[in-house]
Design a protein around this motif. Structure first.
Motif, short mmCIF file in Angstrom:
data_model
loop_
_atom_site.label_atom_id
_atom_site.label_comp_id
_atom_site.label_asym_id
_atom_site.label_seq_id
_atom_site.Cartn_x
_atom_site.Cartn_y
_atom_site.Cartn_z
N LEU A 1 54.63 -48.54 -74.49
CA LEU A 1 54.85 -49.12 -73.17
C LEU A 1 54.01 -50.37 -72.91
O LEU A 1 54.09 -50.96 -71.83
CB LEU A 1 54.54 -48.07 -72.09
N GLY A 2 53.19 -50.74 -73.88
CA GLY A 2 52.35 -51.93 -73.73
C GLY A 2 51.19 -51.75 -72.77
O GLY A 2 50.74 -52.72 -72.16
N LEU A 3 50.68 -50.52 -72.66
CA LEU A 3 49.56 -50.24 -71.75
C LEU A 3 48.23 -50.34 -72.49
O LEU A 3 48.13 -49.94 -73.66
CB LEU A 3 49.70 -48.83 -71.17
N PRO A 4 47.20 -50.84 -71.83
CA PRO A 4 45.88 -50.93 -72.49
C PRO A 4 45.27 -49.56 -72.72
O PRO A 4 45.42 -48.64 -71.91
CB PRO A 4 45.05 -51.76 -71.50
N VAL A 5 44.56 -49.44 -73.84
CA VAL A 5 43.89 -48.19 -74.23
C VAL A 5 42.41 -48.47 -74.44
O VAL A 5 42.05 -49.37 -75.22
CB VAL A 5 44.50 -47.61 -75.52
N VAL A 6 41.56 -47.71 -73.77
CA VAL A 6 40.12 -47.75 -74.00
C VAL A 6 39.74 -46.49 -74.77
O VAL A 6 40.10 -45.38 -74.38
CB VAL A 6 39.34 -47.82 -72.66
N PHE A 7 39.01 -46.66 -75.87
CA PHE A 7 38.58 -45.53 -76.70
C PHE A 7 37.07 -45.45 -76.72
O PHE A 7 36.38 -46.42 -77.05
CB PHE A 7 39.11 -45.69 -78.12
N ASP A 8 36.54 -44.28 -76.35
CA ASP A 8 35.10 -44.02 -76.35
C ASP A 8 34.81 -42.97 -77.41
O ASP A 8 35.04 -41.78 -77.21
CB ASP A 8 34.68 -43.52 -74.97
N PRO A 9 34.27 -43.36 -78.58
CA PRO A 9 34.03 -42.42 -79.69
C PRO A 9 32.71 -41.67 -79.52
O PRO A 9 31.79 -41.80 -80.34
CB PRO A 9 34.01 -43.35 -80.91
N VAL A 10 32.63 -40.85 -78.50
CA VAL A 10 31.38 -40.19 -78.13
C VAL A 10 30.79 -39.41 -79.31
O VAL A 10 31.45 -38.54 -79.88
CB VAL A 10 31.60 -39.23 -76.94
N GLY A 11 29.56 -39.72 -79.68
CA GLY A 11 28.86 -38.97 -80.72
C GLY A 11 29.57 -38.92 -82.05
O GLY A 11 29.43 -37.94 -82.80
N VAL A 12 30.30 -39.99 -82.40
CA VAL A 12 31.17 -39.94 -83.58
C VAL A 12 30.39 -39.67 -84.87
O VAL A 12 30.93 -39.09 -85.81
CB VAL A 12 32.00 -41.23 -83.69
N GLY A 13 29.13 -40.08 -84.91
CA GLY A 13 28.36 -39.87 -86.12
C GLY A 13 27.79 -38.47 -86.27
O GLY A 13 27.16 -38.16 -87.28
N ALA A 14 28.02 -37.60 -85.28
CA ALA A 14 27.37 -36.28 -85.29
C ALA A 14 28.05 -35.28 -86.22
O ALA A 14 27.42 -34.32 -86.65
CB ALA A 14 27.33 -35.72 -83.87
N SER A 15 29.35 -35.47 -86.51
CA SER A 15 30.05 -34.49 -87.35
C SER A 15 31.22 -35.14 -88.08
O SER A 15 31.79 -36.14 -87.62
CB SER A 15 30.55 -33.31 -86.52
N LEU B 1 37.26 -50.83 -77.58
CA LEU B 1 36.37 -49.80 -78.08
C LEU B 1 35.11 -49.88 -77.24
O LEU B 1 34.43 -50.92 -77.23
CB LEU B 1 36.02 -50.03 -79.55
N ARG B 2 34.79 -48.81 -76.50
CA ARG B 2 33.60 -48.79 -75.64
C ARG B 2 32.63 -47.78 -76.23
O ARG B 2 32.87 -46.57 -76.21
CB ARG B 2 34.00 -48.41 -74.22
N CYS B 3 31.51 -48.25 -76.77
CA CYS B 3 30.61 -47.36 -77.50
C CYS B 3 29.18 -47.84 -77.37
O CYS B 3 28.91 -48.90 -76.82
CB CYS B 3 31.03 -47.32 -78.97
N ASN B 4 28.26 -47.03 -77.92
CA ASN B 4 26.88 -47.50 -78.05
C ASN B 4 26.65 -47.96 -79.49
O ASN B 4 27.54 -47.88 -80.34
CB ASN B 4 25.87 -46.44 -77.60
N ALA B 5 25.45 -48.42 -79.76
CA ALA B 5 25.17 -49.05 -81.05
C ALA B 5 25.31 -48.07 -82.21
O ALA B 5 25.88 -48.41 -83.26
CB ALA B 5 23.77 -49.66 -81.04
N ALA C 1 35.43 -55.11 -78.60
CA ALA C 1 34.35 -54.14 -78.82
C ALA C 1 33.31 -54.36 -77.71
O ALA C 1 32.77 -55.45 -77.57
CB ALA C 1 33.71 -54.33 -80.19
N ALA C 2 33.08 -53.31 -76.93
CA ALA C 2 32.08 -53.35 -75.86
C ALA C 2 30.97 -52.38 -76.24
O ALA C 2 31.13 -51.17 -76.14
CB ALA C 2 32.71 -52.97 -74.52
N VAL C 3 29.87 -52.93 -76.70
CA VAL C 3 28.77 -52.13 -77.27
C VAL C 3 27.58 -52.21 -76.33
O VAL C 3 27.02 -53.29 -76.11
CB VAL C 3 28.38 -52.64 -78.67
N THR C 4 27.19 -51.07 -75.76
CA THR C 4 26.12 -51.06 -74.78
C THR C 4 24.78 -50.72 -75.42
O THR C 4 24.70 -49.97 -76.38
CB THR C 4 26.43 -50.06 -73.66
N GLY C 5 23.74 -51.30 -74.84
CA GLY C 5 22.39 -51.08 -75.33
C GLY C 5 21.41 -51.84 -74.46
O GLY C 5 21.69 -52.12 -73.30
N ALA C 6 20.24 -52.20 -75.03
CA ALA C 6 19.28 -52.99 -74.28
C ALA C 6 19.91 -54.30 -73.82
O ALA C 6 19.66 -54.80 -72.71
CB ALA C 6 18.05 -53.27 -75.14
#
Length: 271
Positions: free
Chosen positions: A85-99, A118-122, A164-169
């Motif tokens: 449908l051409g709709l925007p998608v935001v993906f938050d890969p919470v804790g992706v490195g944990a498992s 992609l909205r994530c931390n470092a 890519a929206a990467v949050t941090g200091a």
């Protein structure tokens, strides 16, 4: 002066419906954050209905938090519908490195769904880039320094044709060609469970209202969250703590104006 205010005003004016397949830990706060911004949330994560719900919406937010096979199926089905449908998608890969389980779901989402932001931390960016396999819960653990993180974010955005929206200091928002470095915010937000999830759904509201400007919309959302964090922290007294901060944060988003966002933005642009 940074022109983020008009993008926020557009959220208020259009009140986009945001479909949130959310983290169970933060679903209520996510719904209230979308409402505070002037948009409308709908929370549905059953594979039997996610395609219909997505079709009603103007944006989709997918959170990897509290994953399970049923939710993974729902995320992919909703993402494919959004793409059709051409709709925007935001993906938050919470804790992706944990498992390995989280990594496999994230890989499937990135393979099957054309992610807009992609909205994530470092540490999550590093895990997705193959640079780290373990994270400290859902928080950012040992990460690259900012001067090394920016090119990694730009490379990821270019490779996946997303923002890519990467949050941090310092927050980095990039499409691989143009990069915003944003310096609003407060370290206290790291002590509020779900602050990142709330930012992700806020980003979906901004992008849903401004689908033709995903980079600017994502940067405006990150800036708004940081600025409202500052406002909330400034209200705290000596007897108040992170529970009150969470409440003040919601108030700050509710009361924010486009003019205030433009005036308070600490944004540096690189092209």
């Amino acid at each position: 002066m940074t022109a983020f205010g008009a993008l926020f005003d557009r959220v208020r004016e259009t009140s986009p419906l945001v479909h949130c397949i959310s983290n169970l830990v933060s679903a209520n706060d996510c719904a209230n954050m979308v409402l505070a911004a002037g948009a409308s949330p709908i929370m549905a994560d059953d594979p039997e209905e996610v395609e219909e719900i997505t079709a009603l919406s103007r944006a989709l937010c997918l959170s990897l938090g509290t994953p399970n096979p049923r939710k993974a199926e729902a995320m992919v089905k909703a993402g494919r519908t959004a793409a059709r449908l051409g709709l925007p998608v935001v993906f938050d890969p919470v804790g992706v490195g944990a498992s390995q389980f989280r990594q496999s779901i994230a890989a499937e989402v990135l393979r099957e769904v054309p992610v807009t932001v992609l909205r994530c931390n470092a540490s999550e960016l590093q895990a997705l880039s193959g640079l780290a396999q373990v994270s400290r819960g859902v928080d950012a653990g040992k990460t690259l320094p900012p001067e090394a993180l920016r090119p990694r974010a730009e490379q990821f955005a270019a490779q996946h044709r997303c923002v890519a929206a990467v949050t941090g200091a310092e927050d980095i928002v990039t499409d691989g060609k143009t990069t915003h470095i944003l310096r609003n915010g407060t370290p206290l937000l790291r002590r509020v469970t779900g602050a990142g999830c709330m930012l992700s759904v806020l980003t979906a509201a901004f992008v849903g209202a401004n689908p033709d400007r995903p980079l600017a919309a994502a940067a405006a959302a990150v800036c708004a969250m940081g600025l409202c964090g500052e406002t909330a922290a400034a209200r705290l007294t000596g007897e108040e703590g992170t529970g009150t901060l969470r409440m003040y944060l919601m108030d700050a988003v509710s009361n924010l104006t486009g003019e205030q966002l433009d005036q308070g933005a600490n944004d540096e642009l690189y092209c």
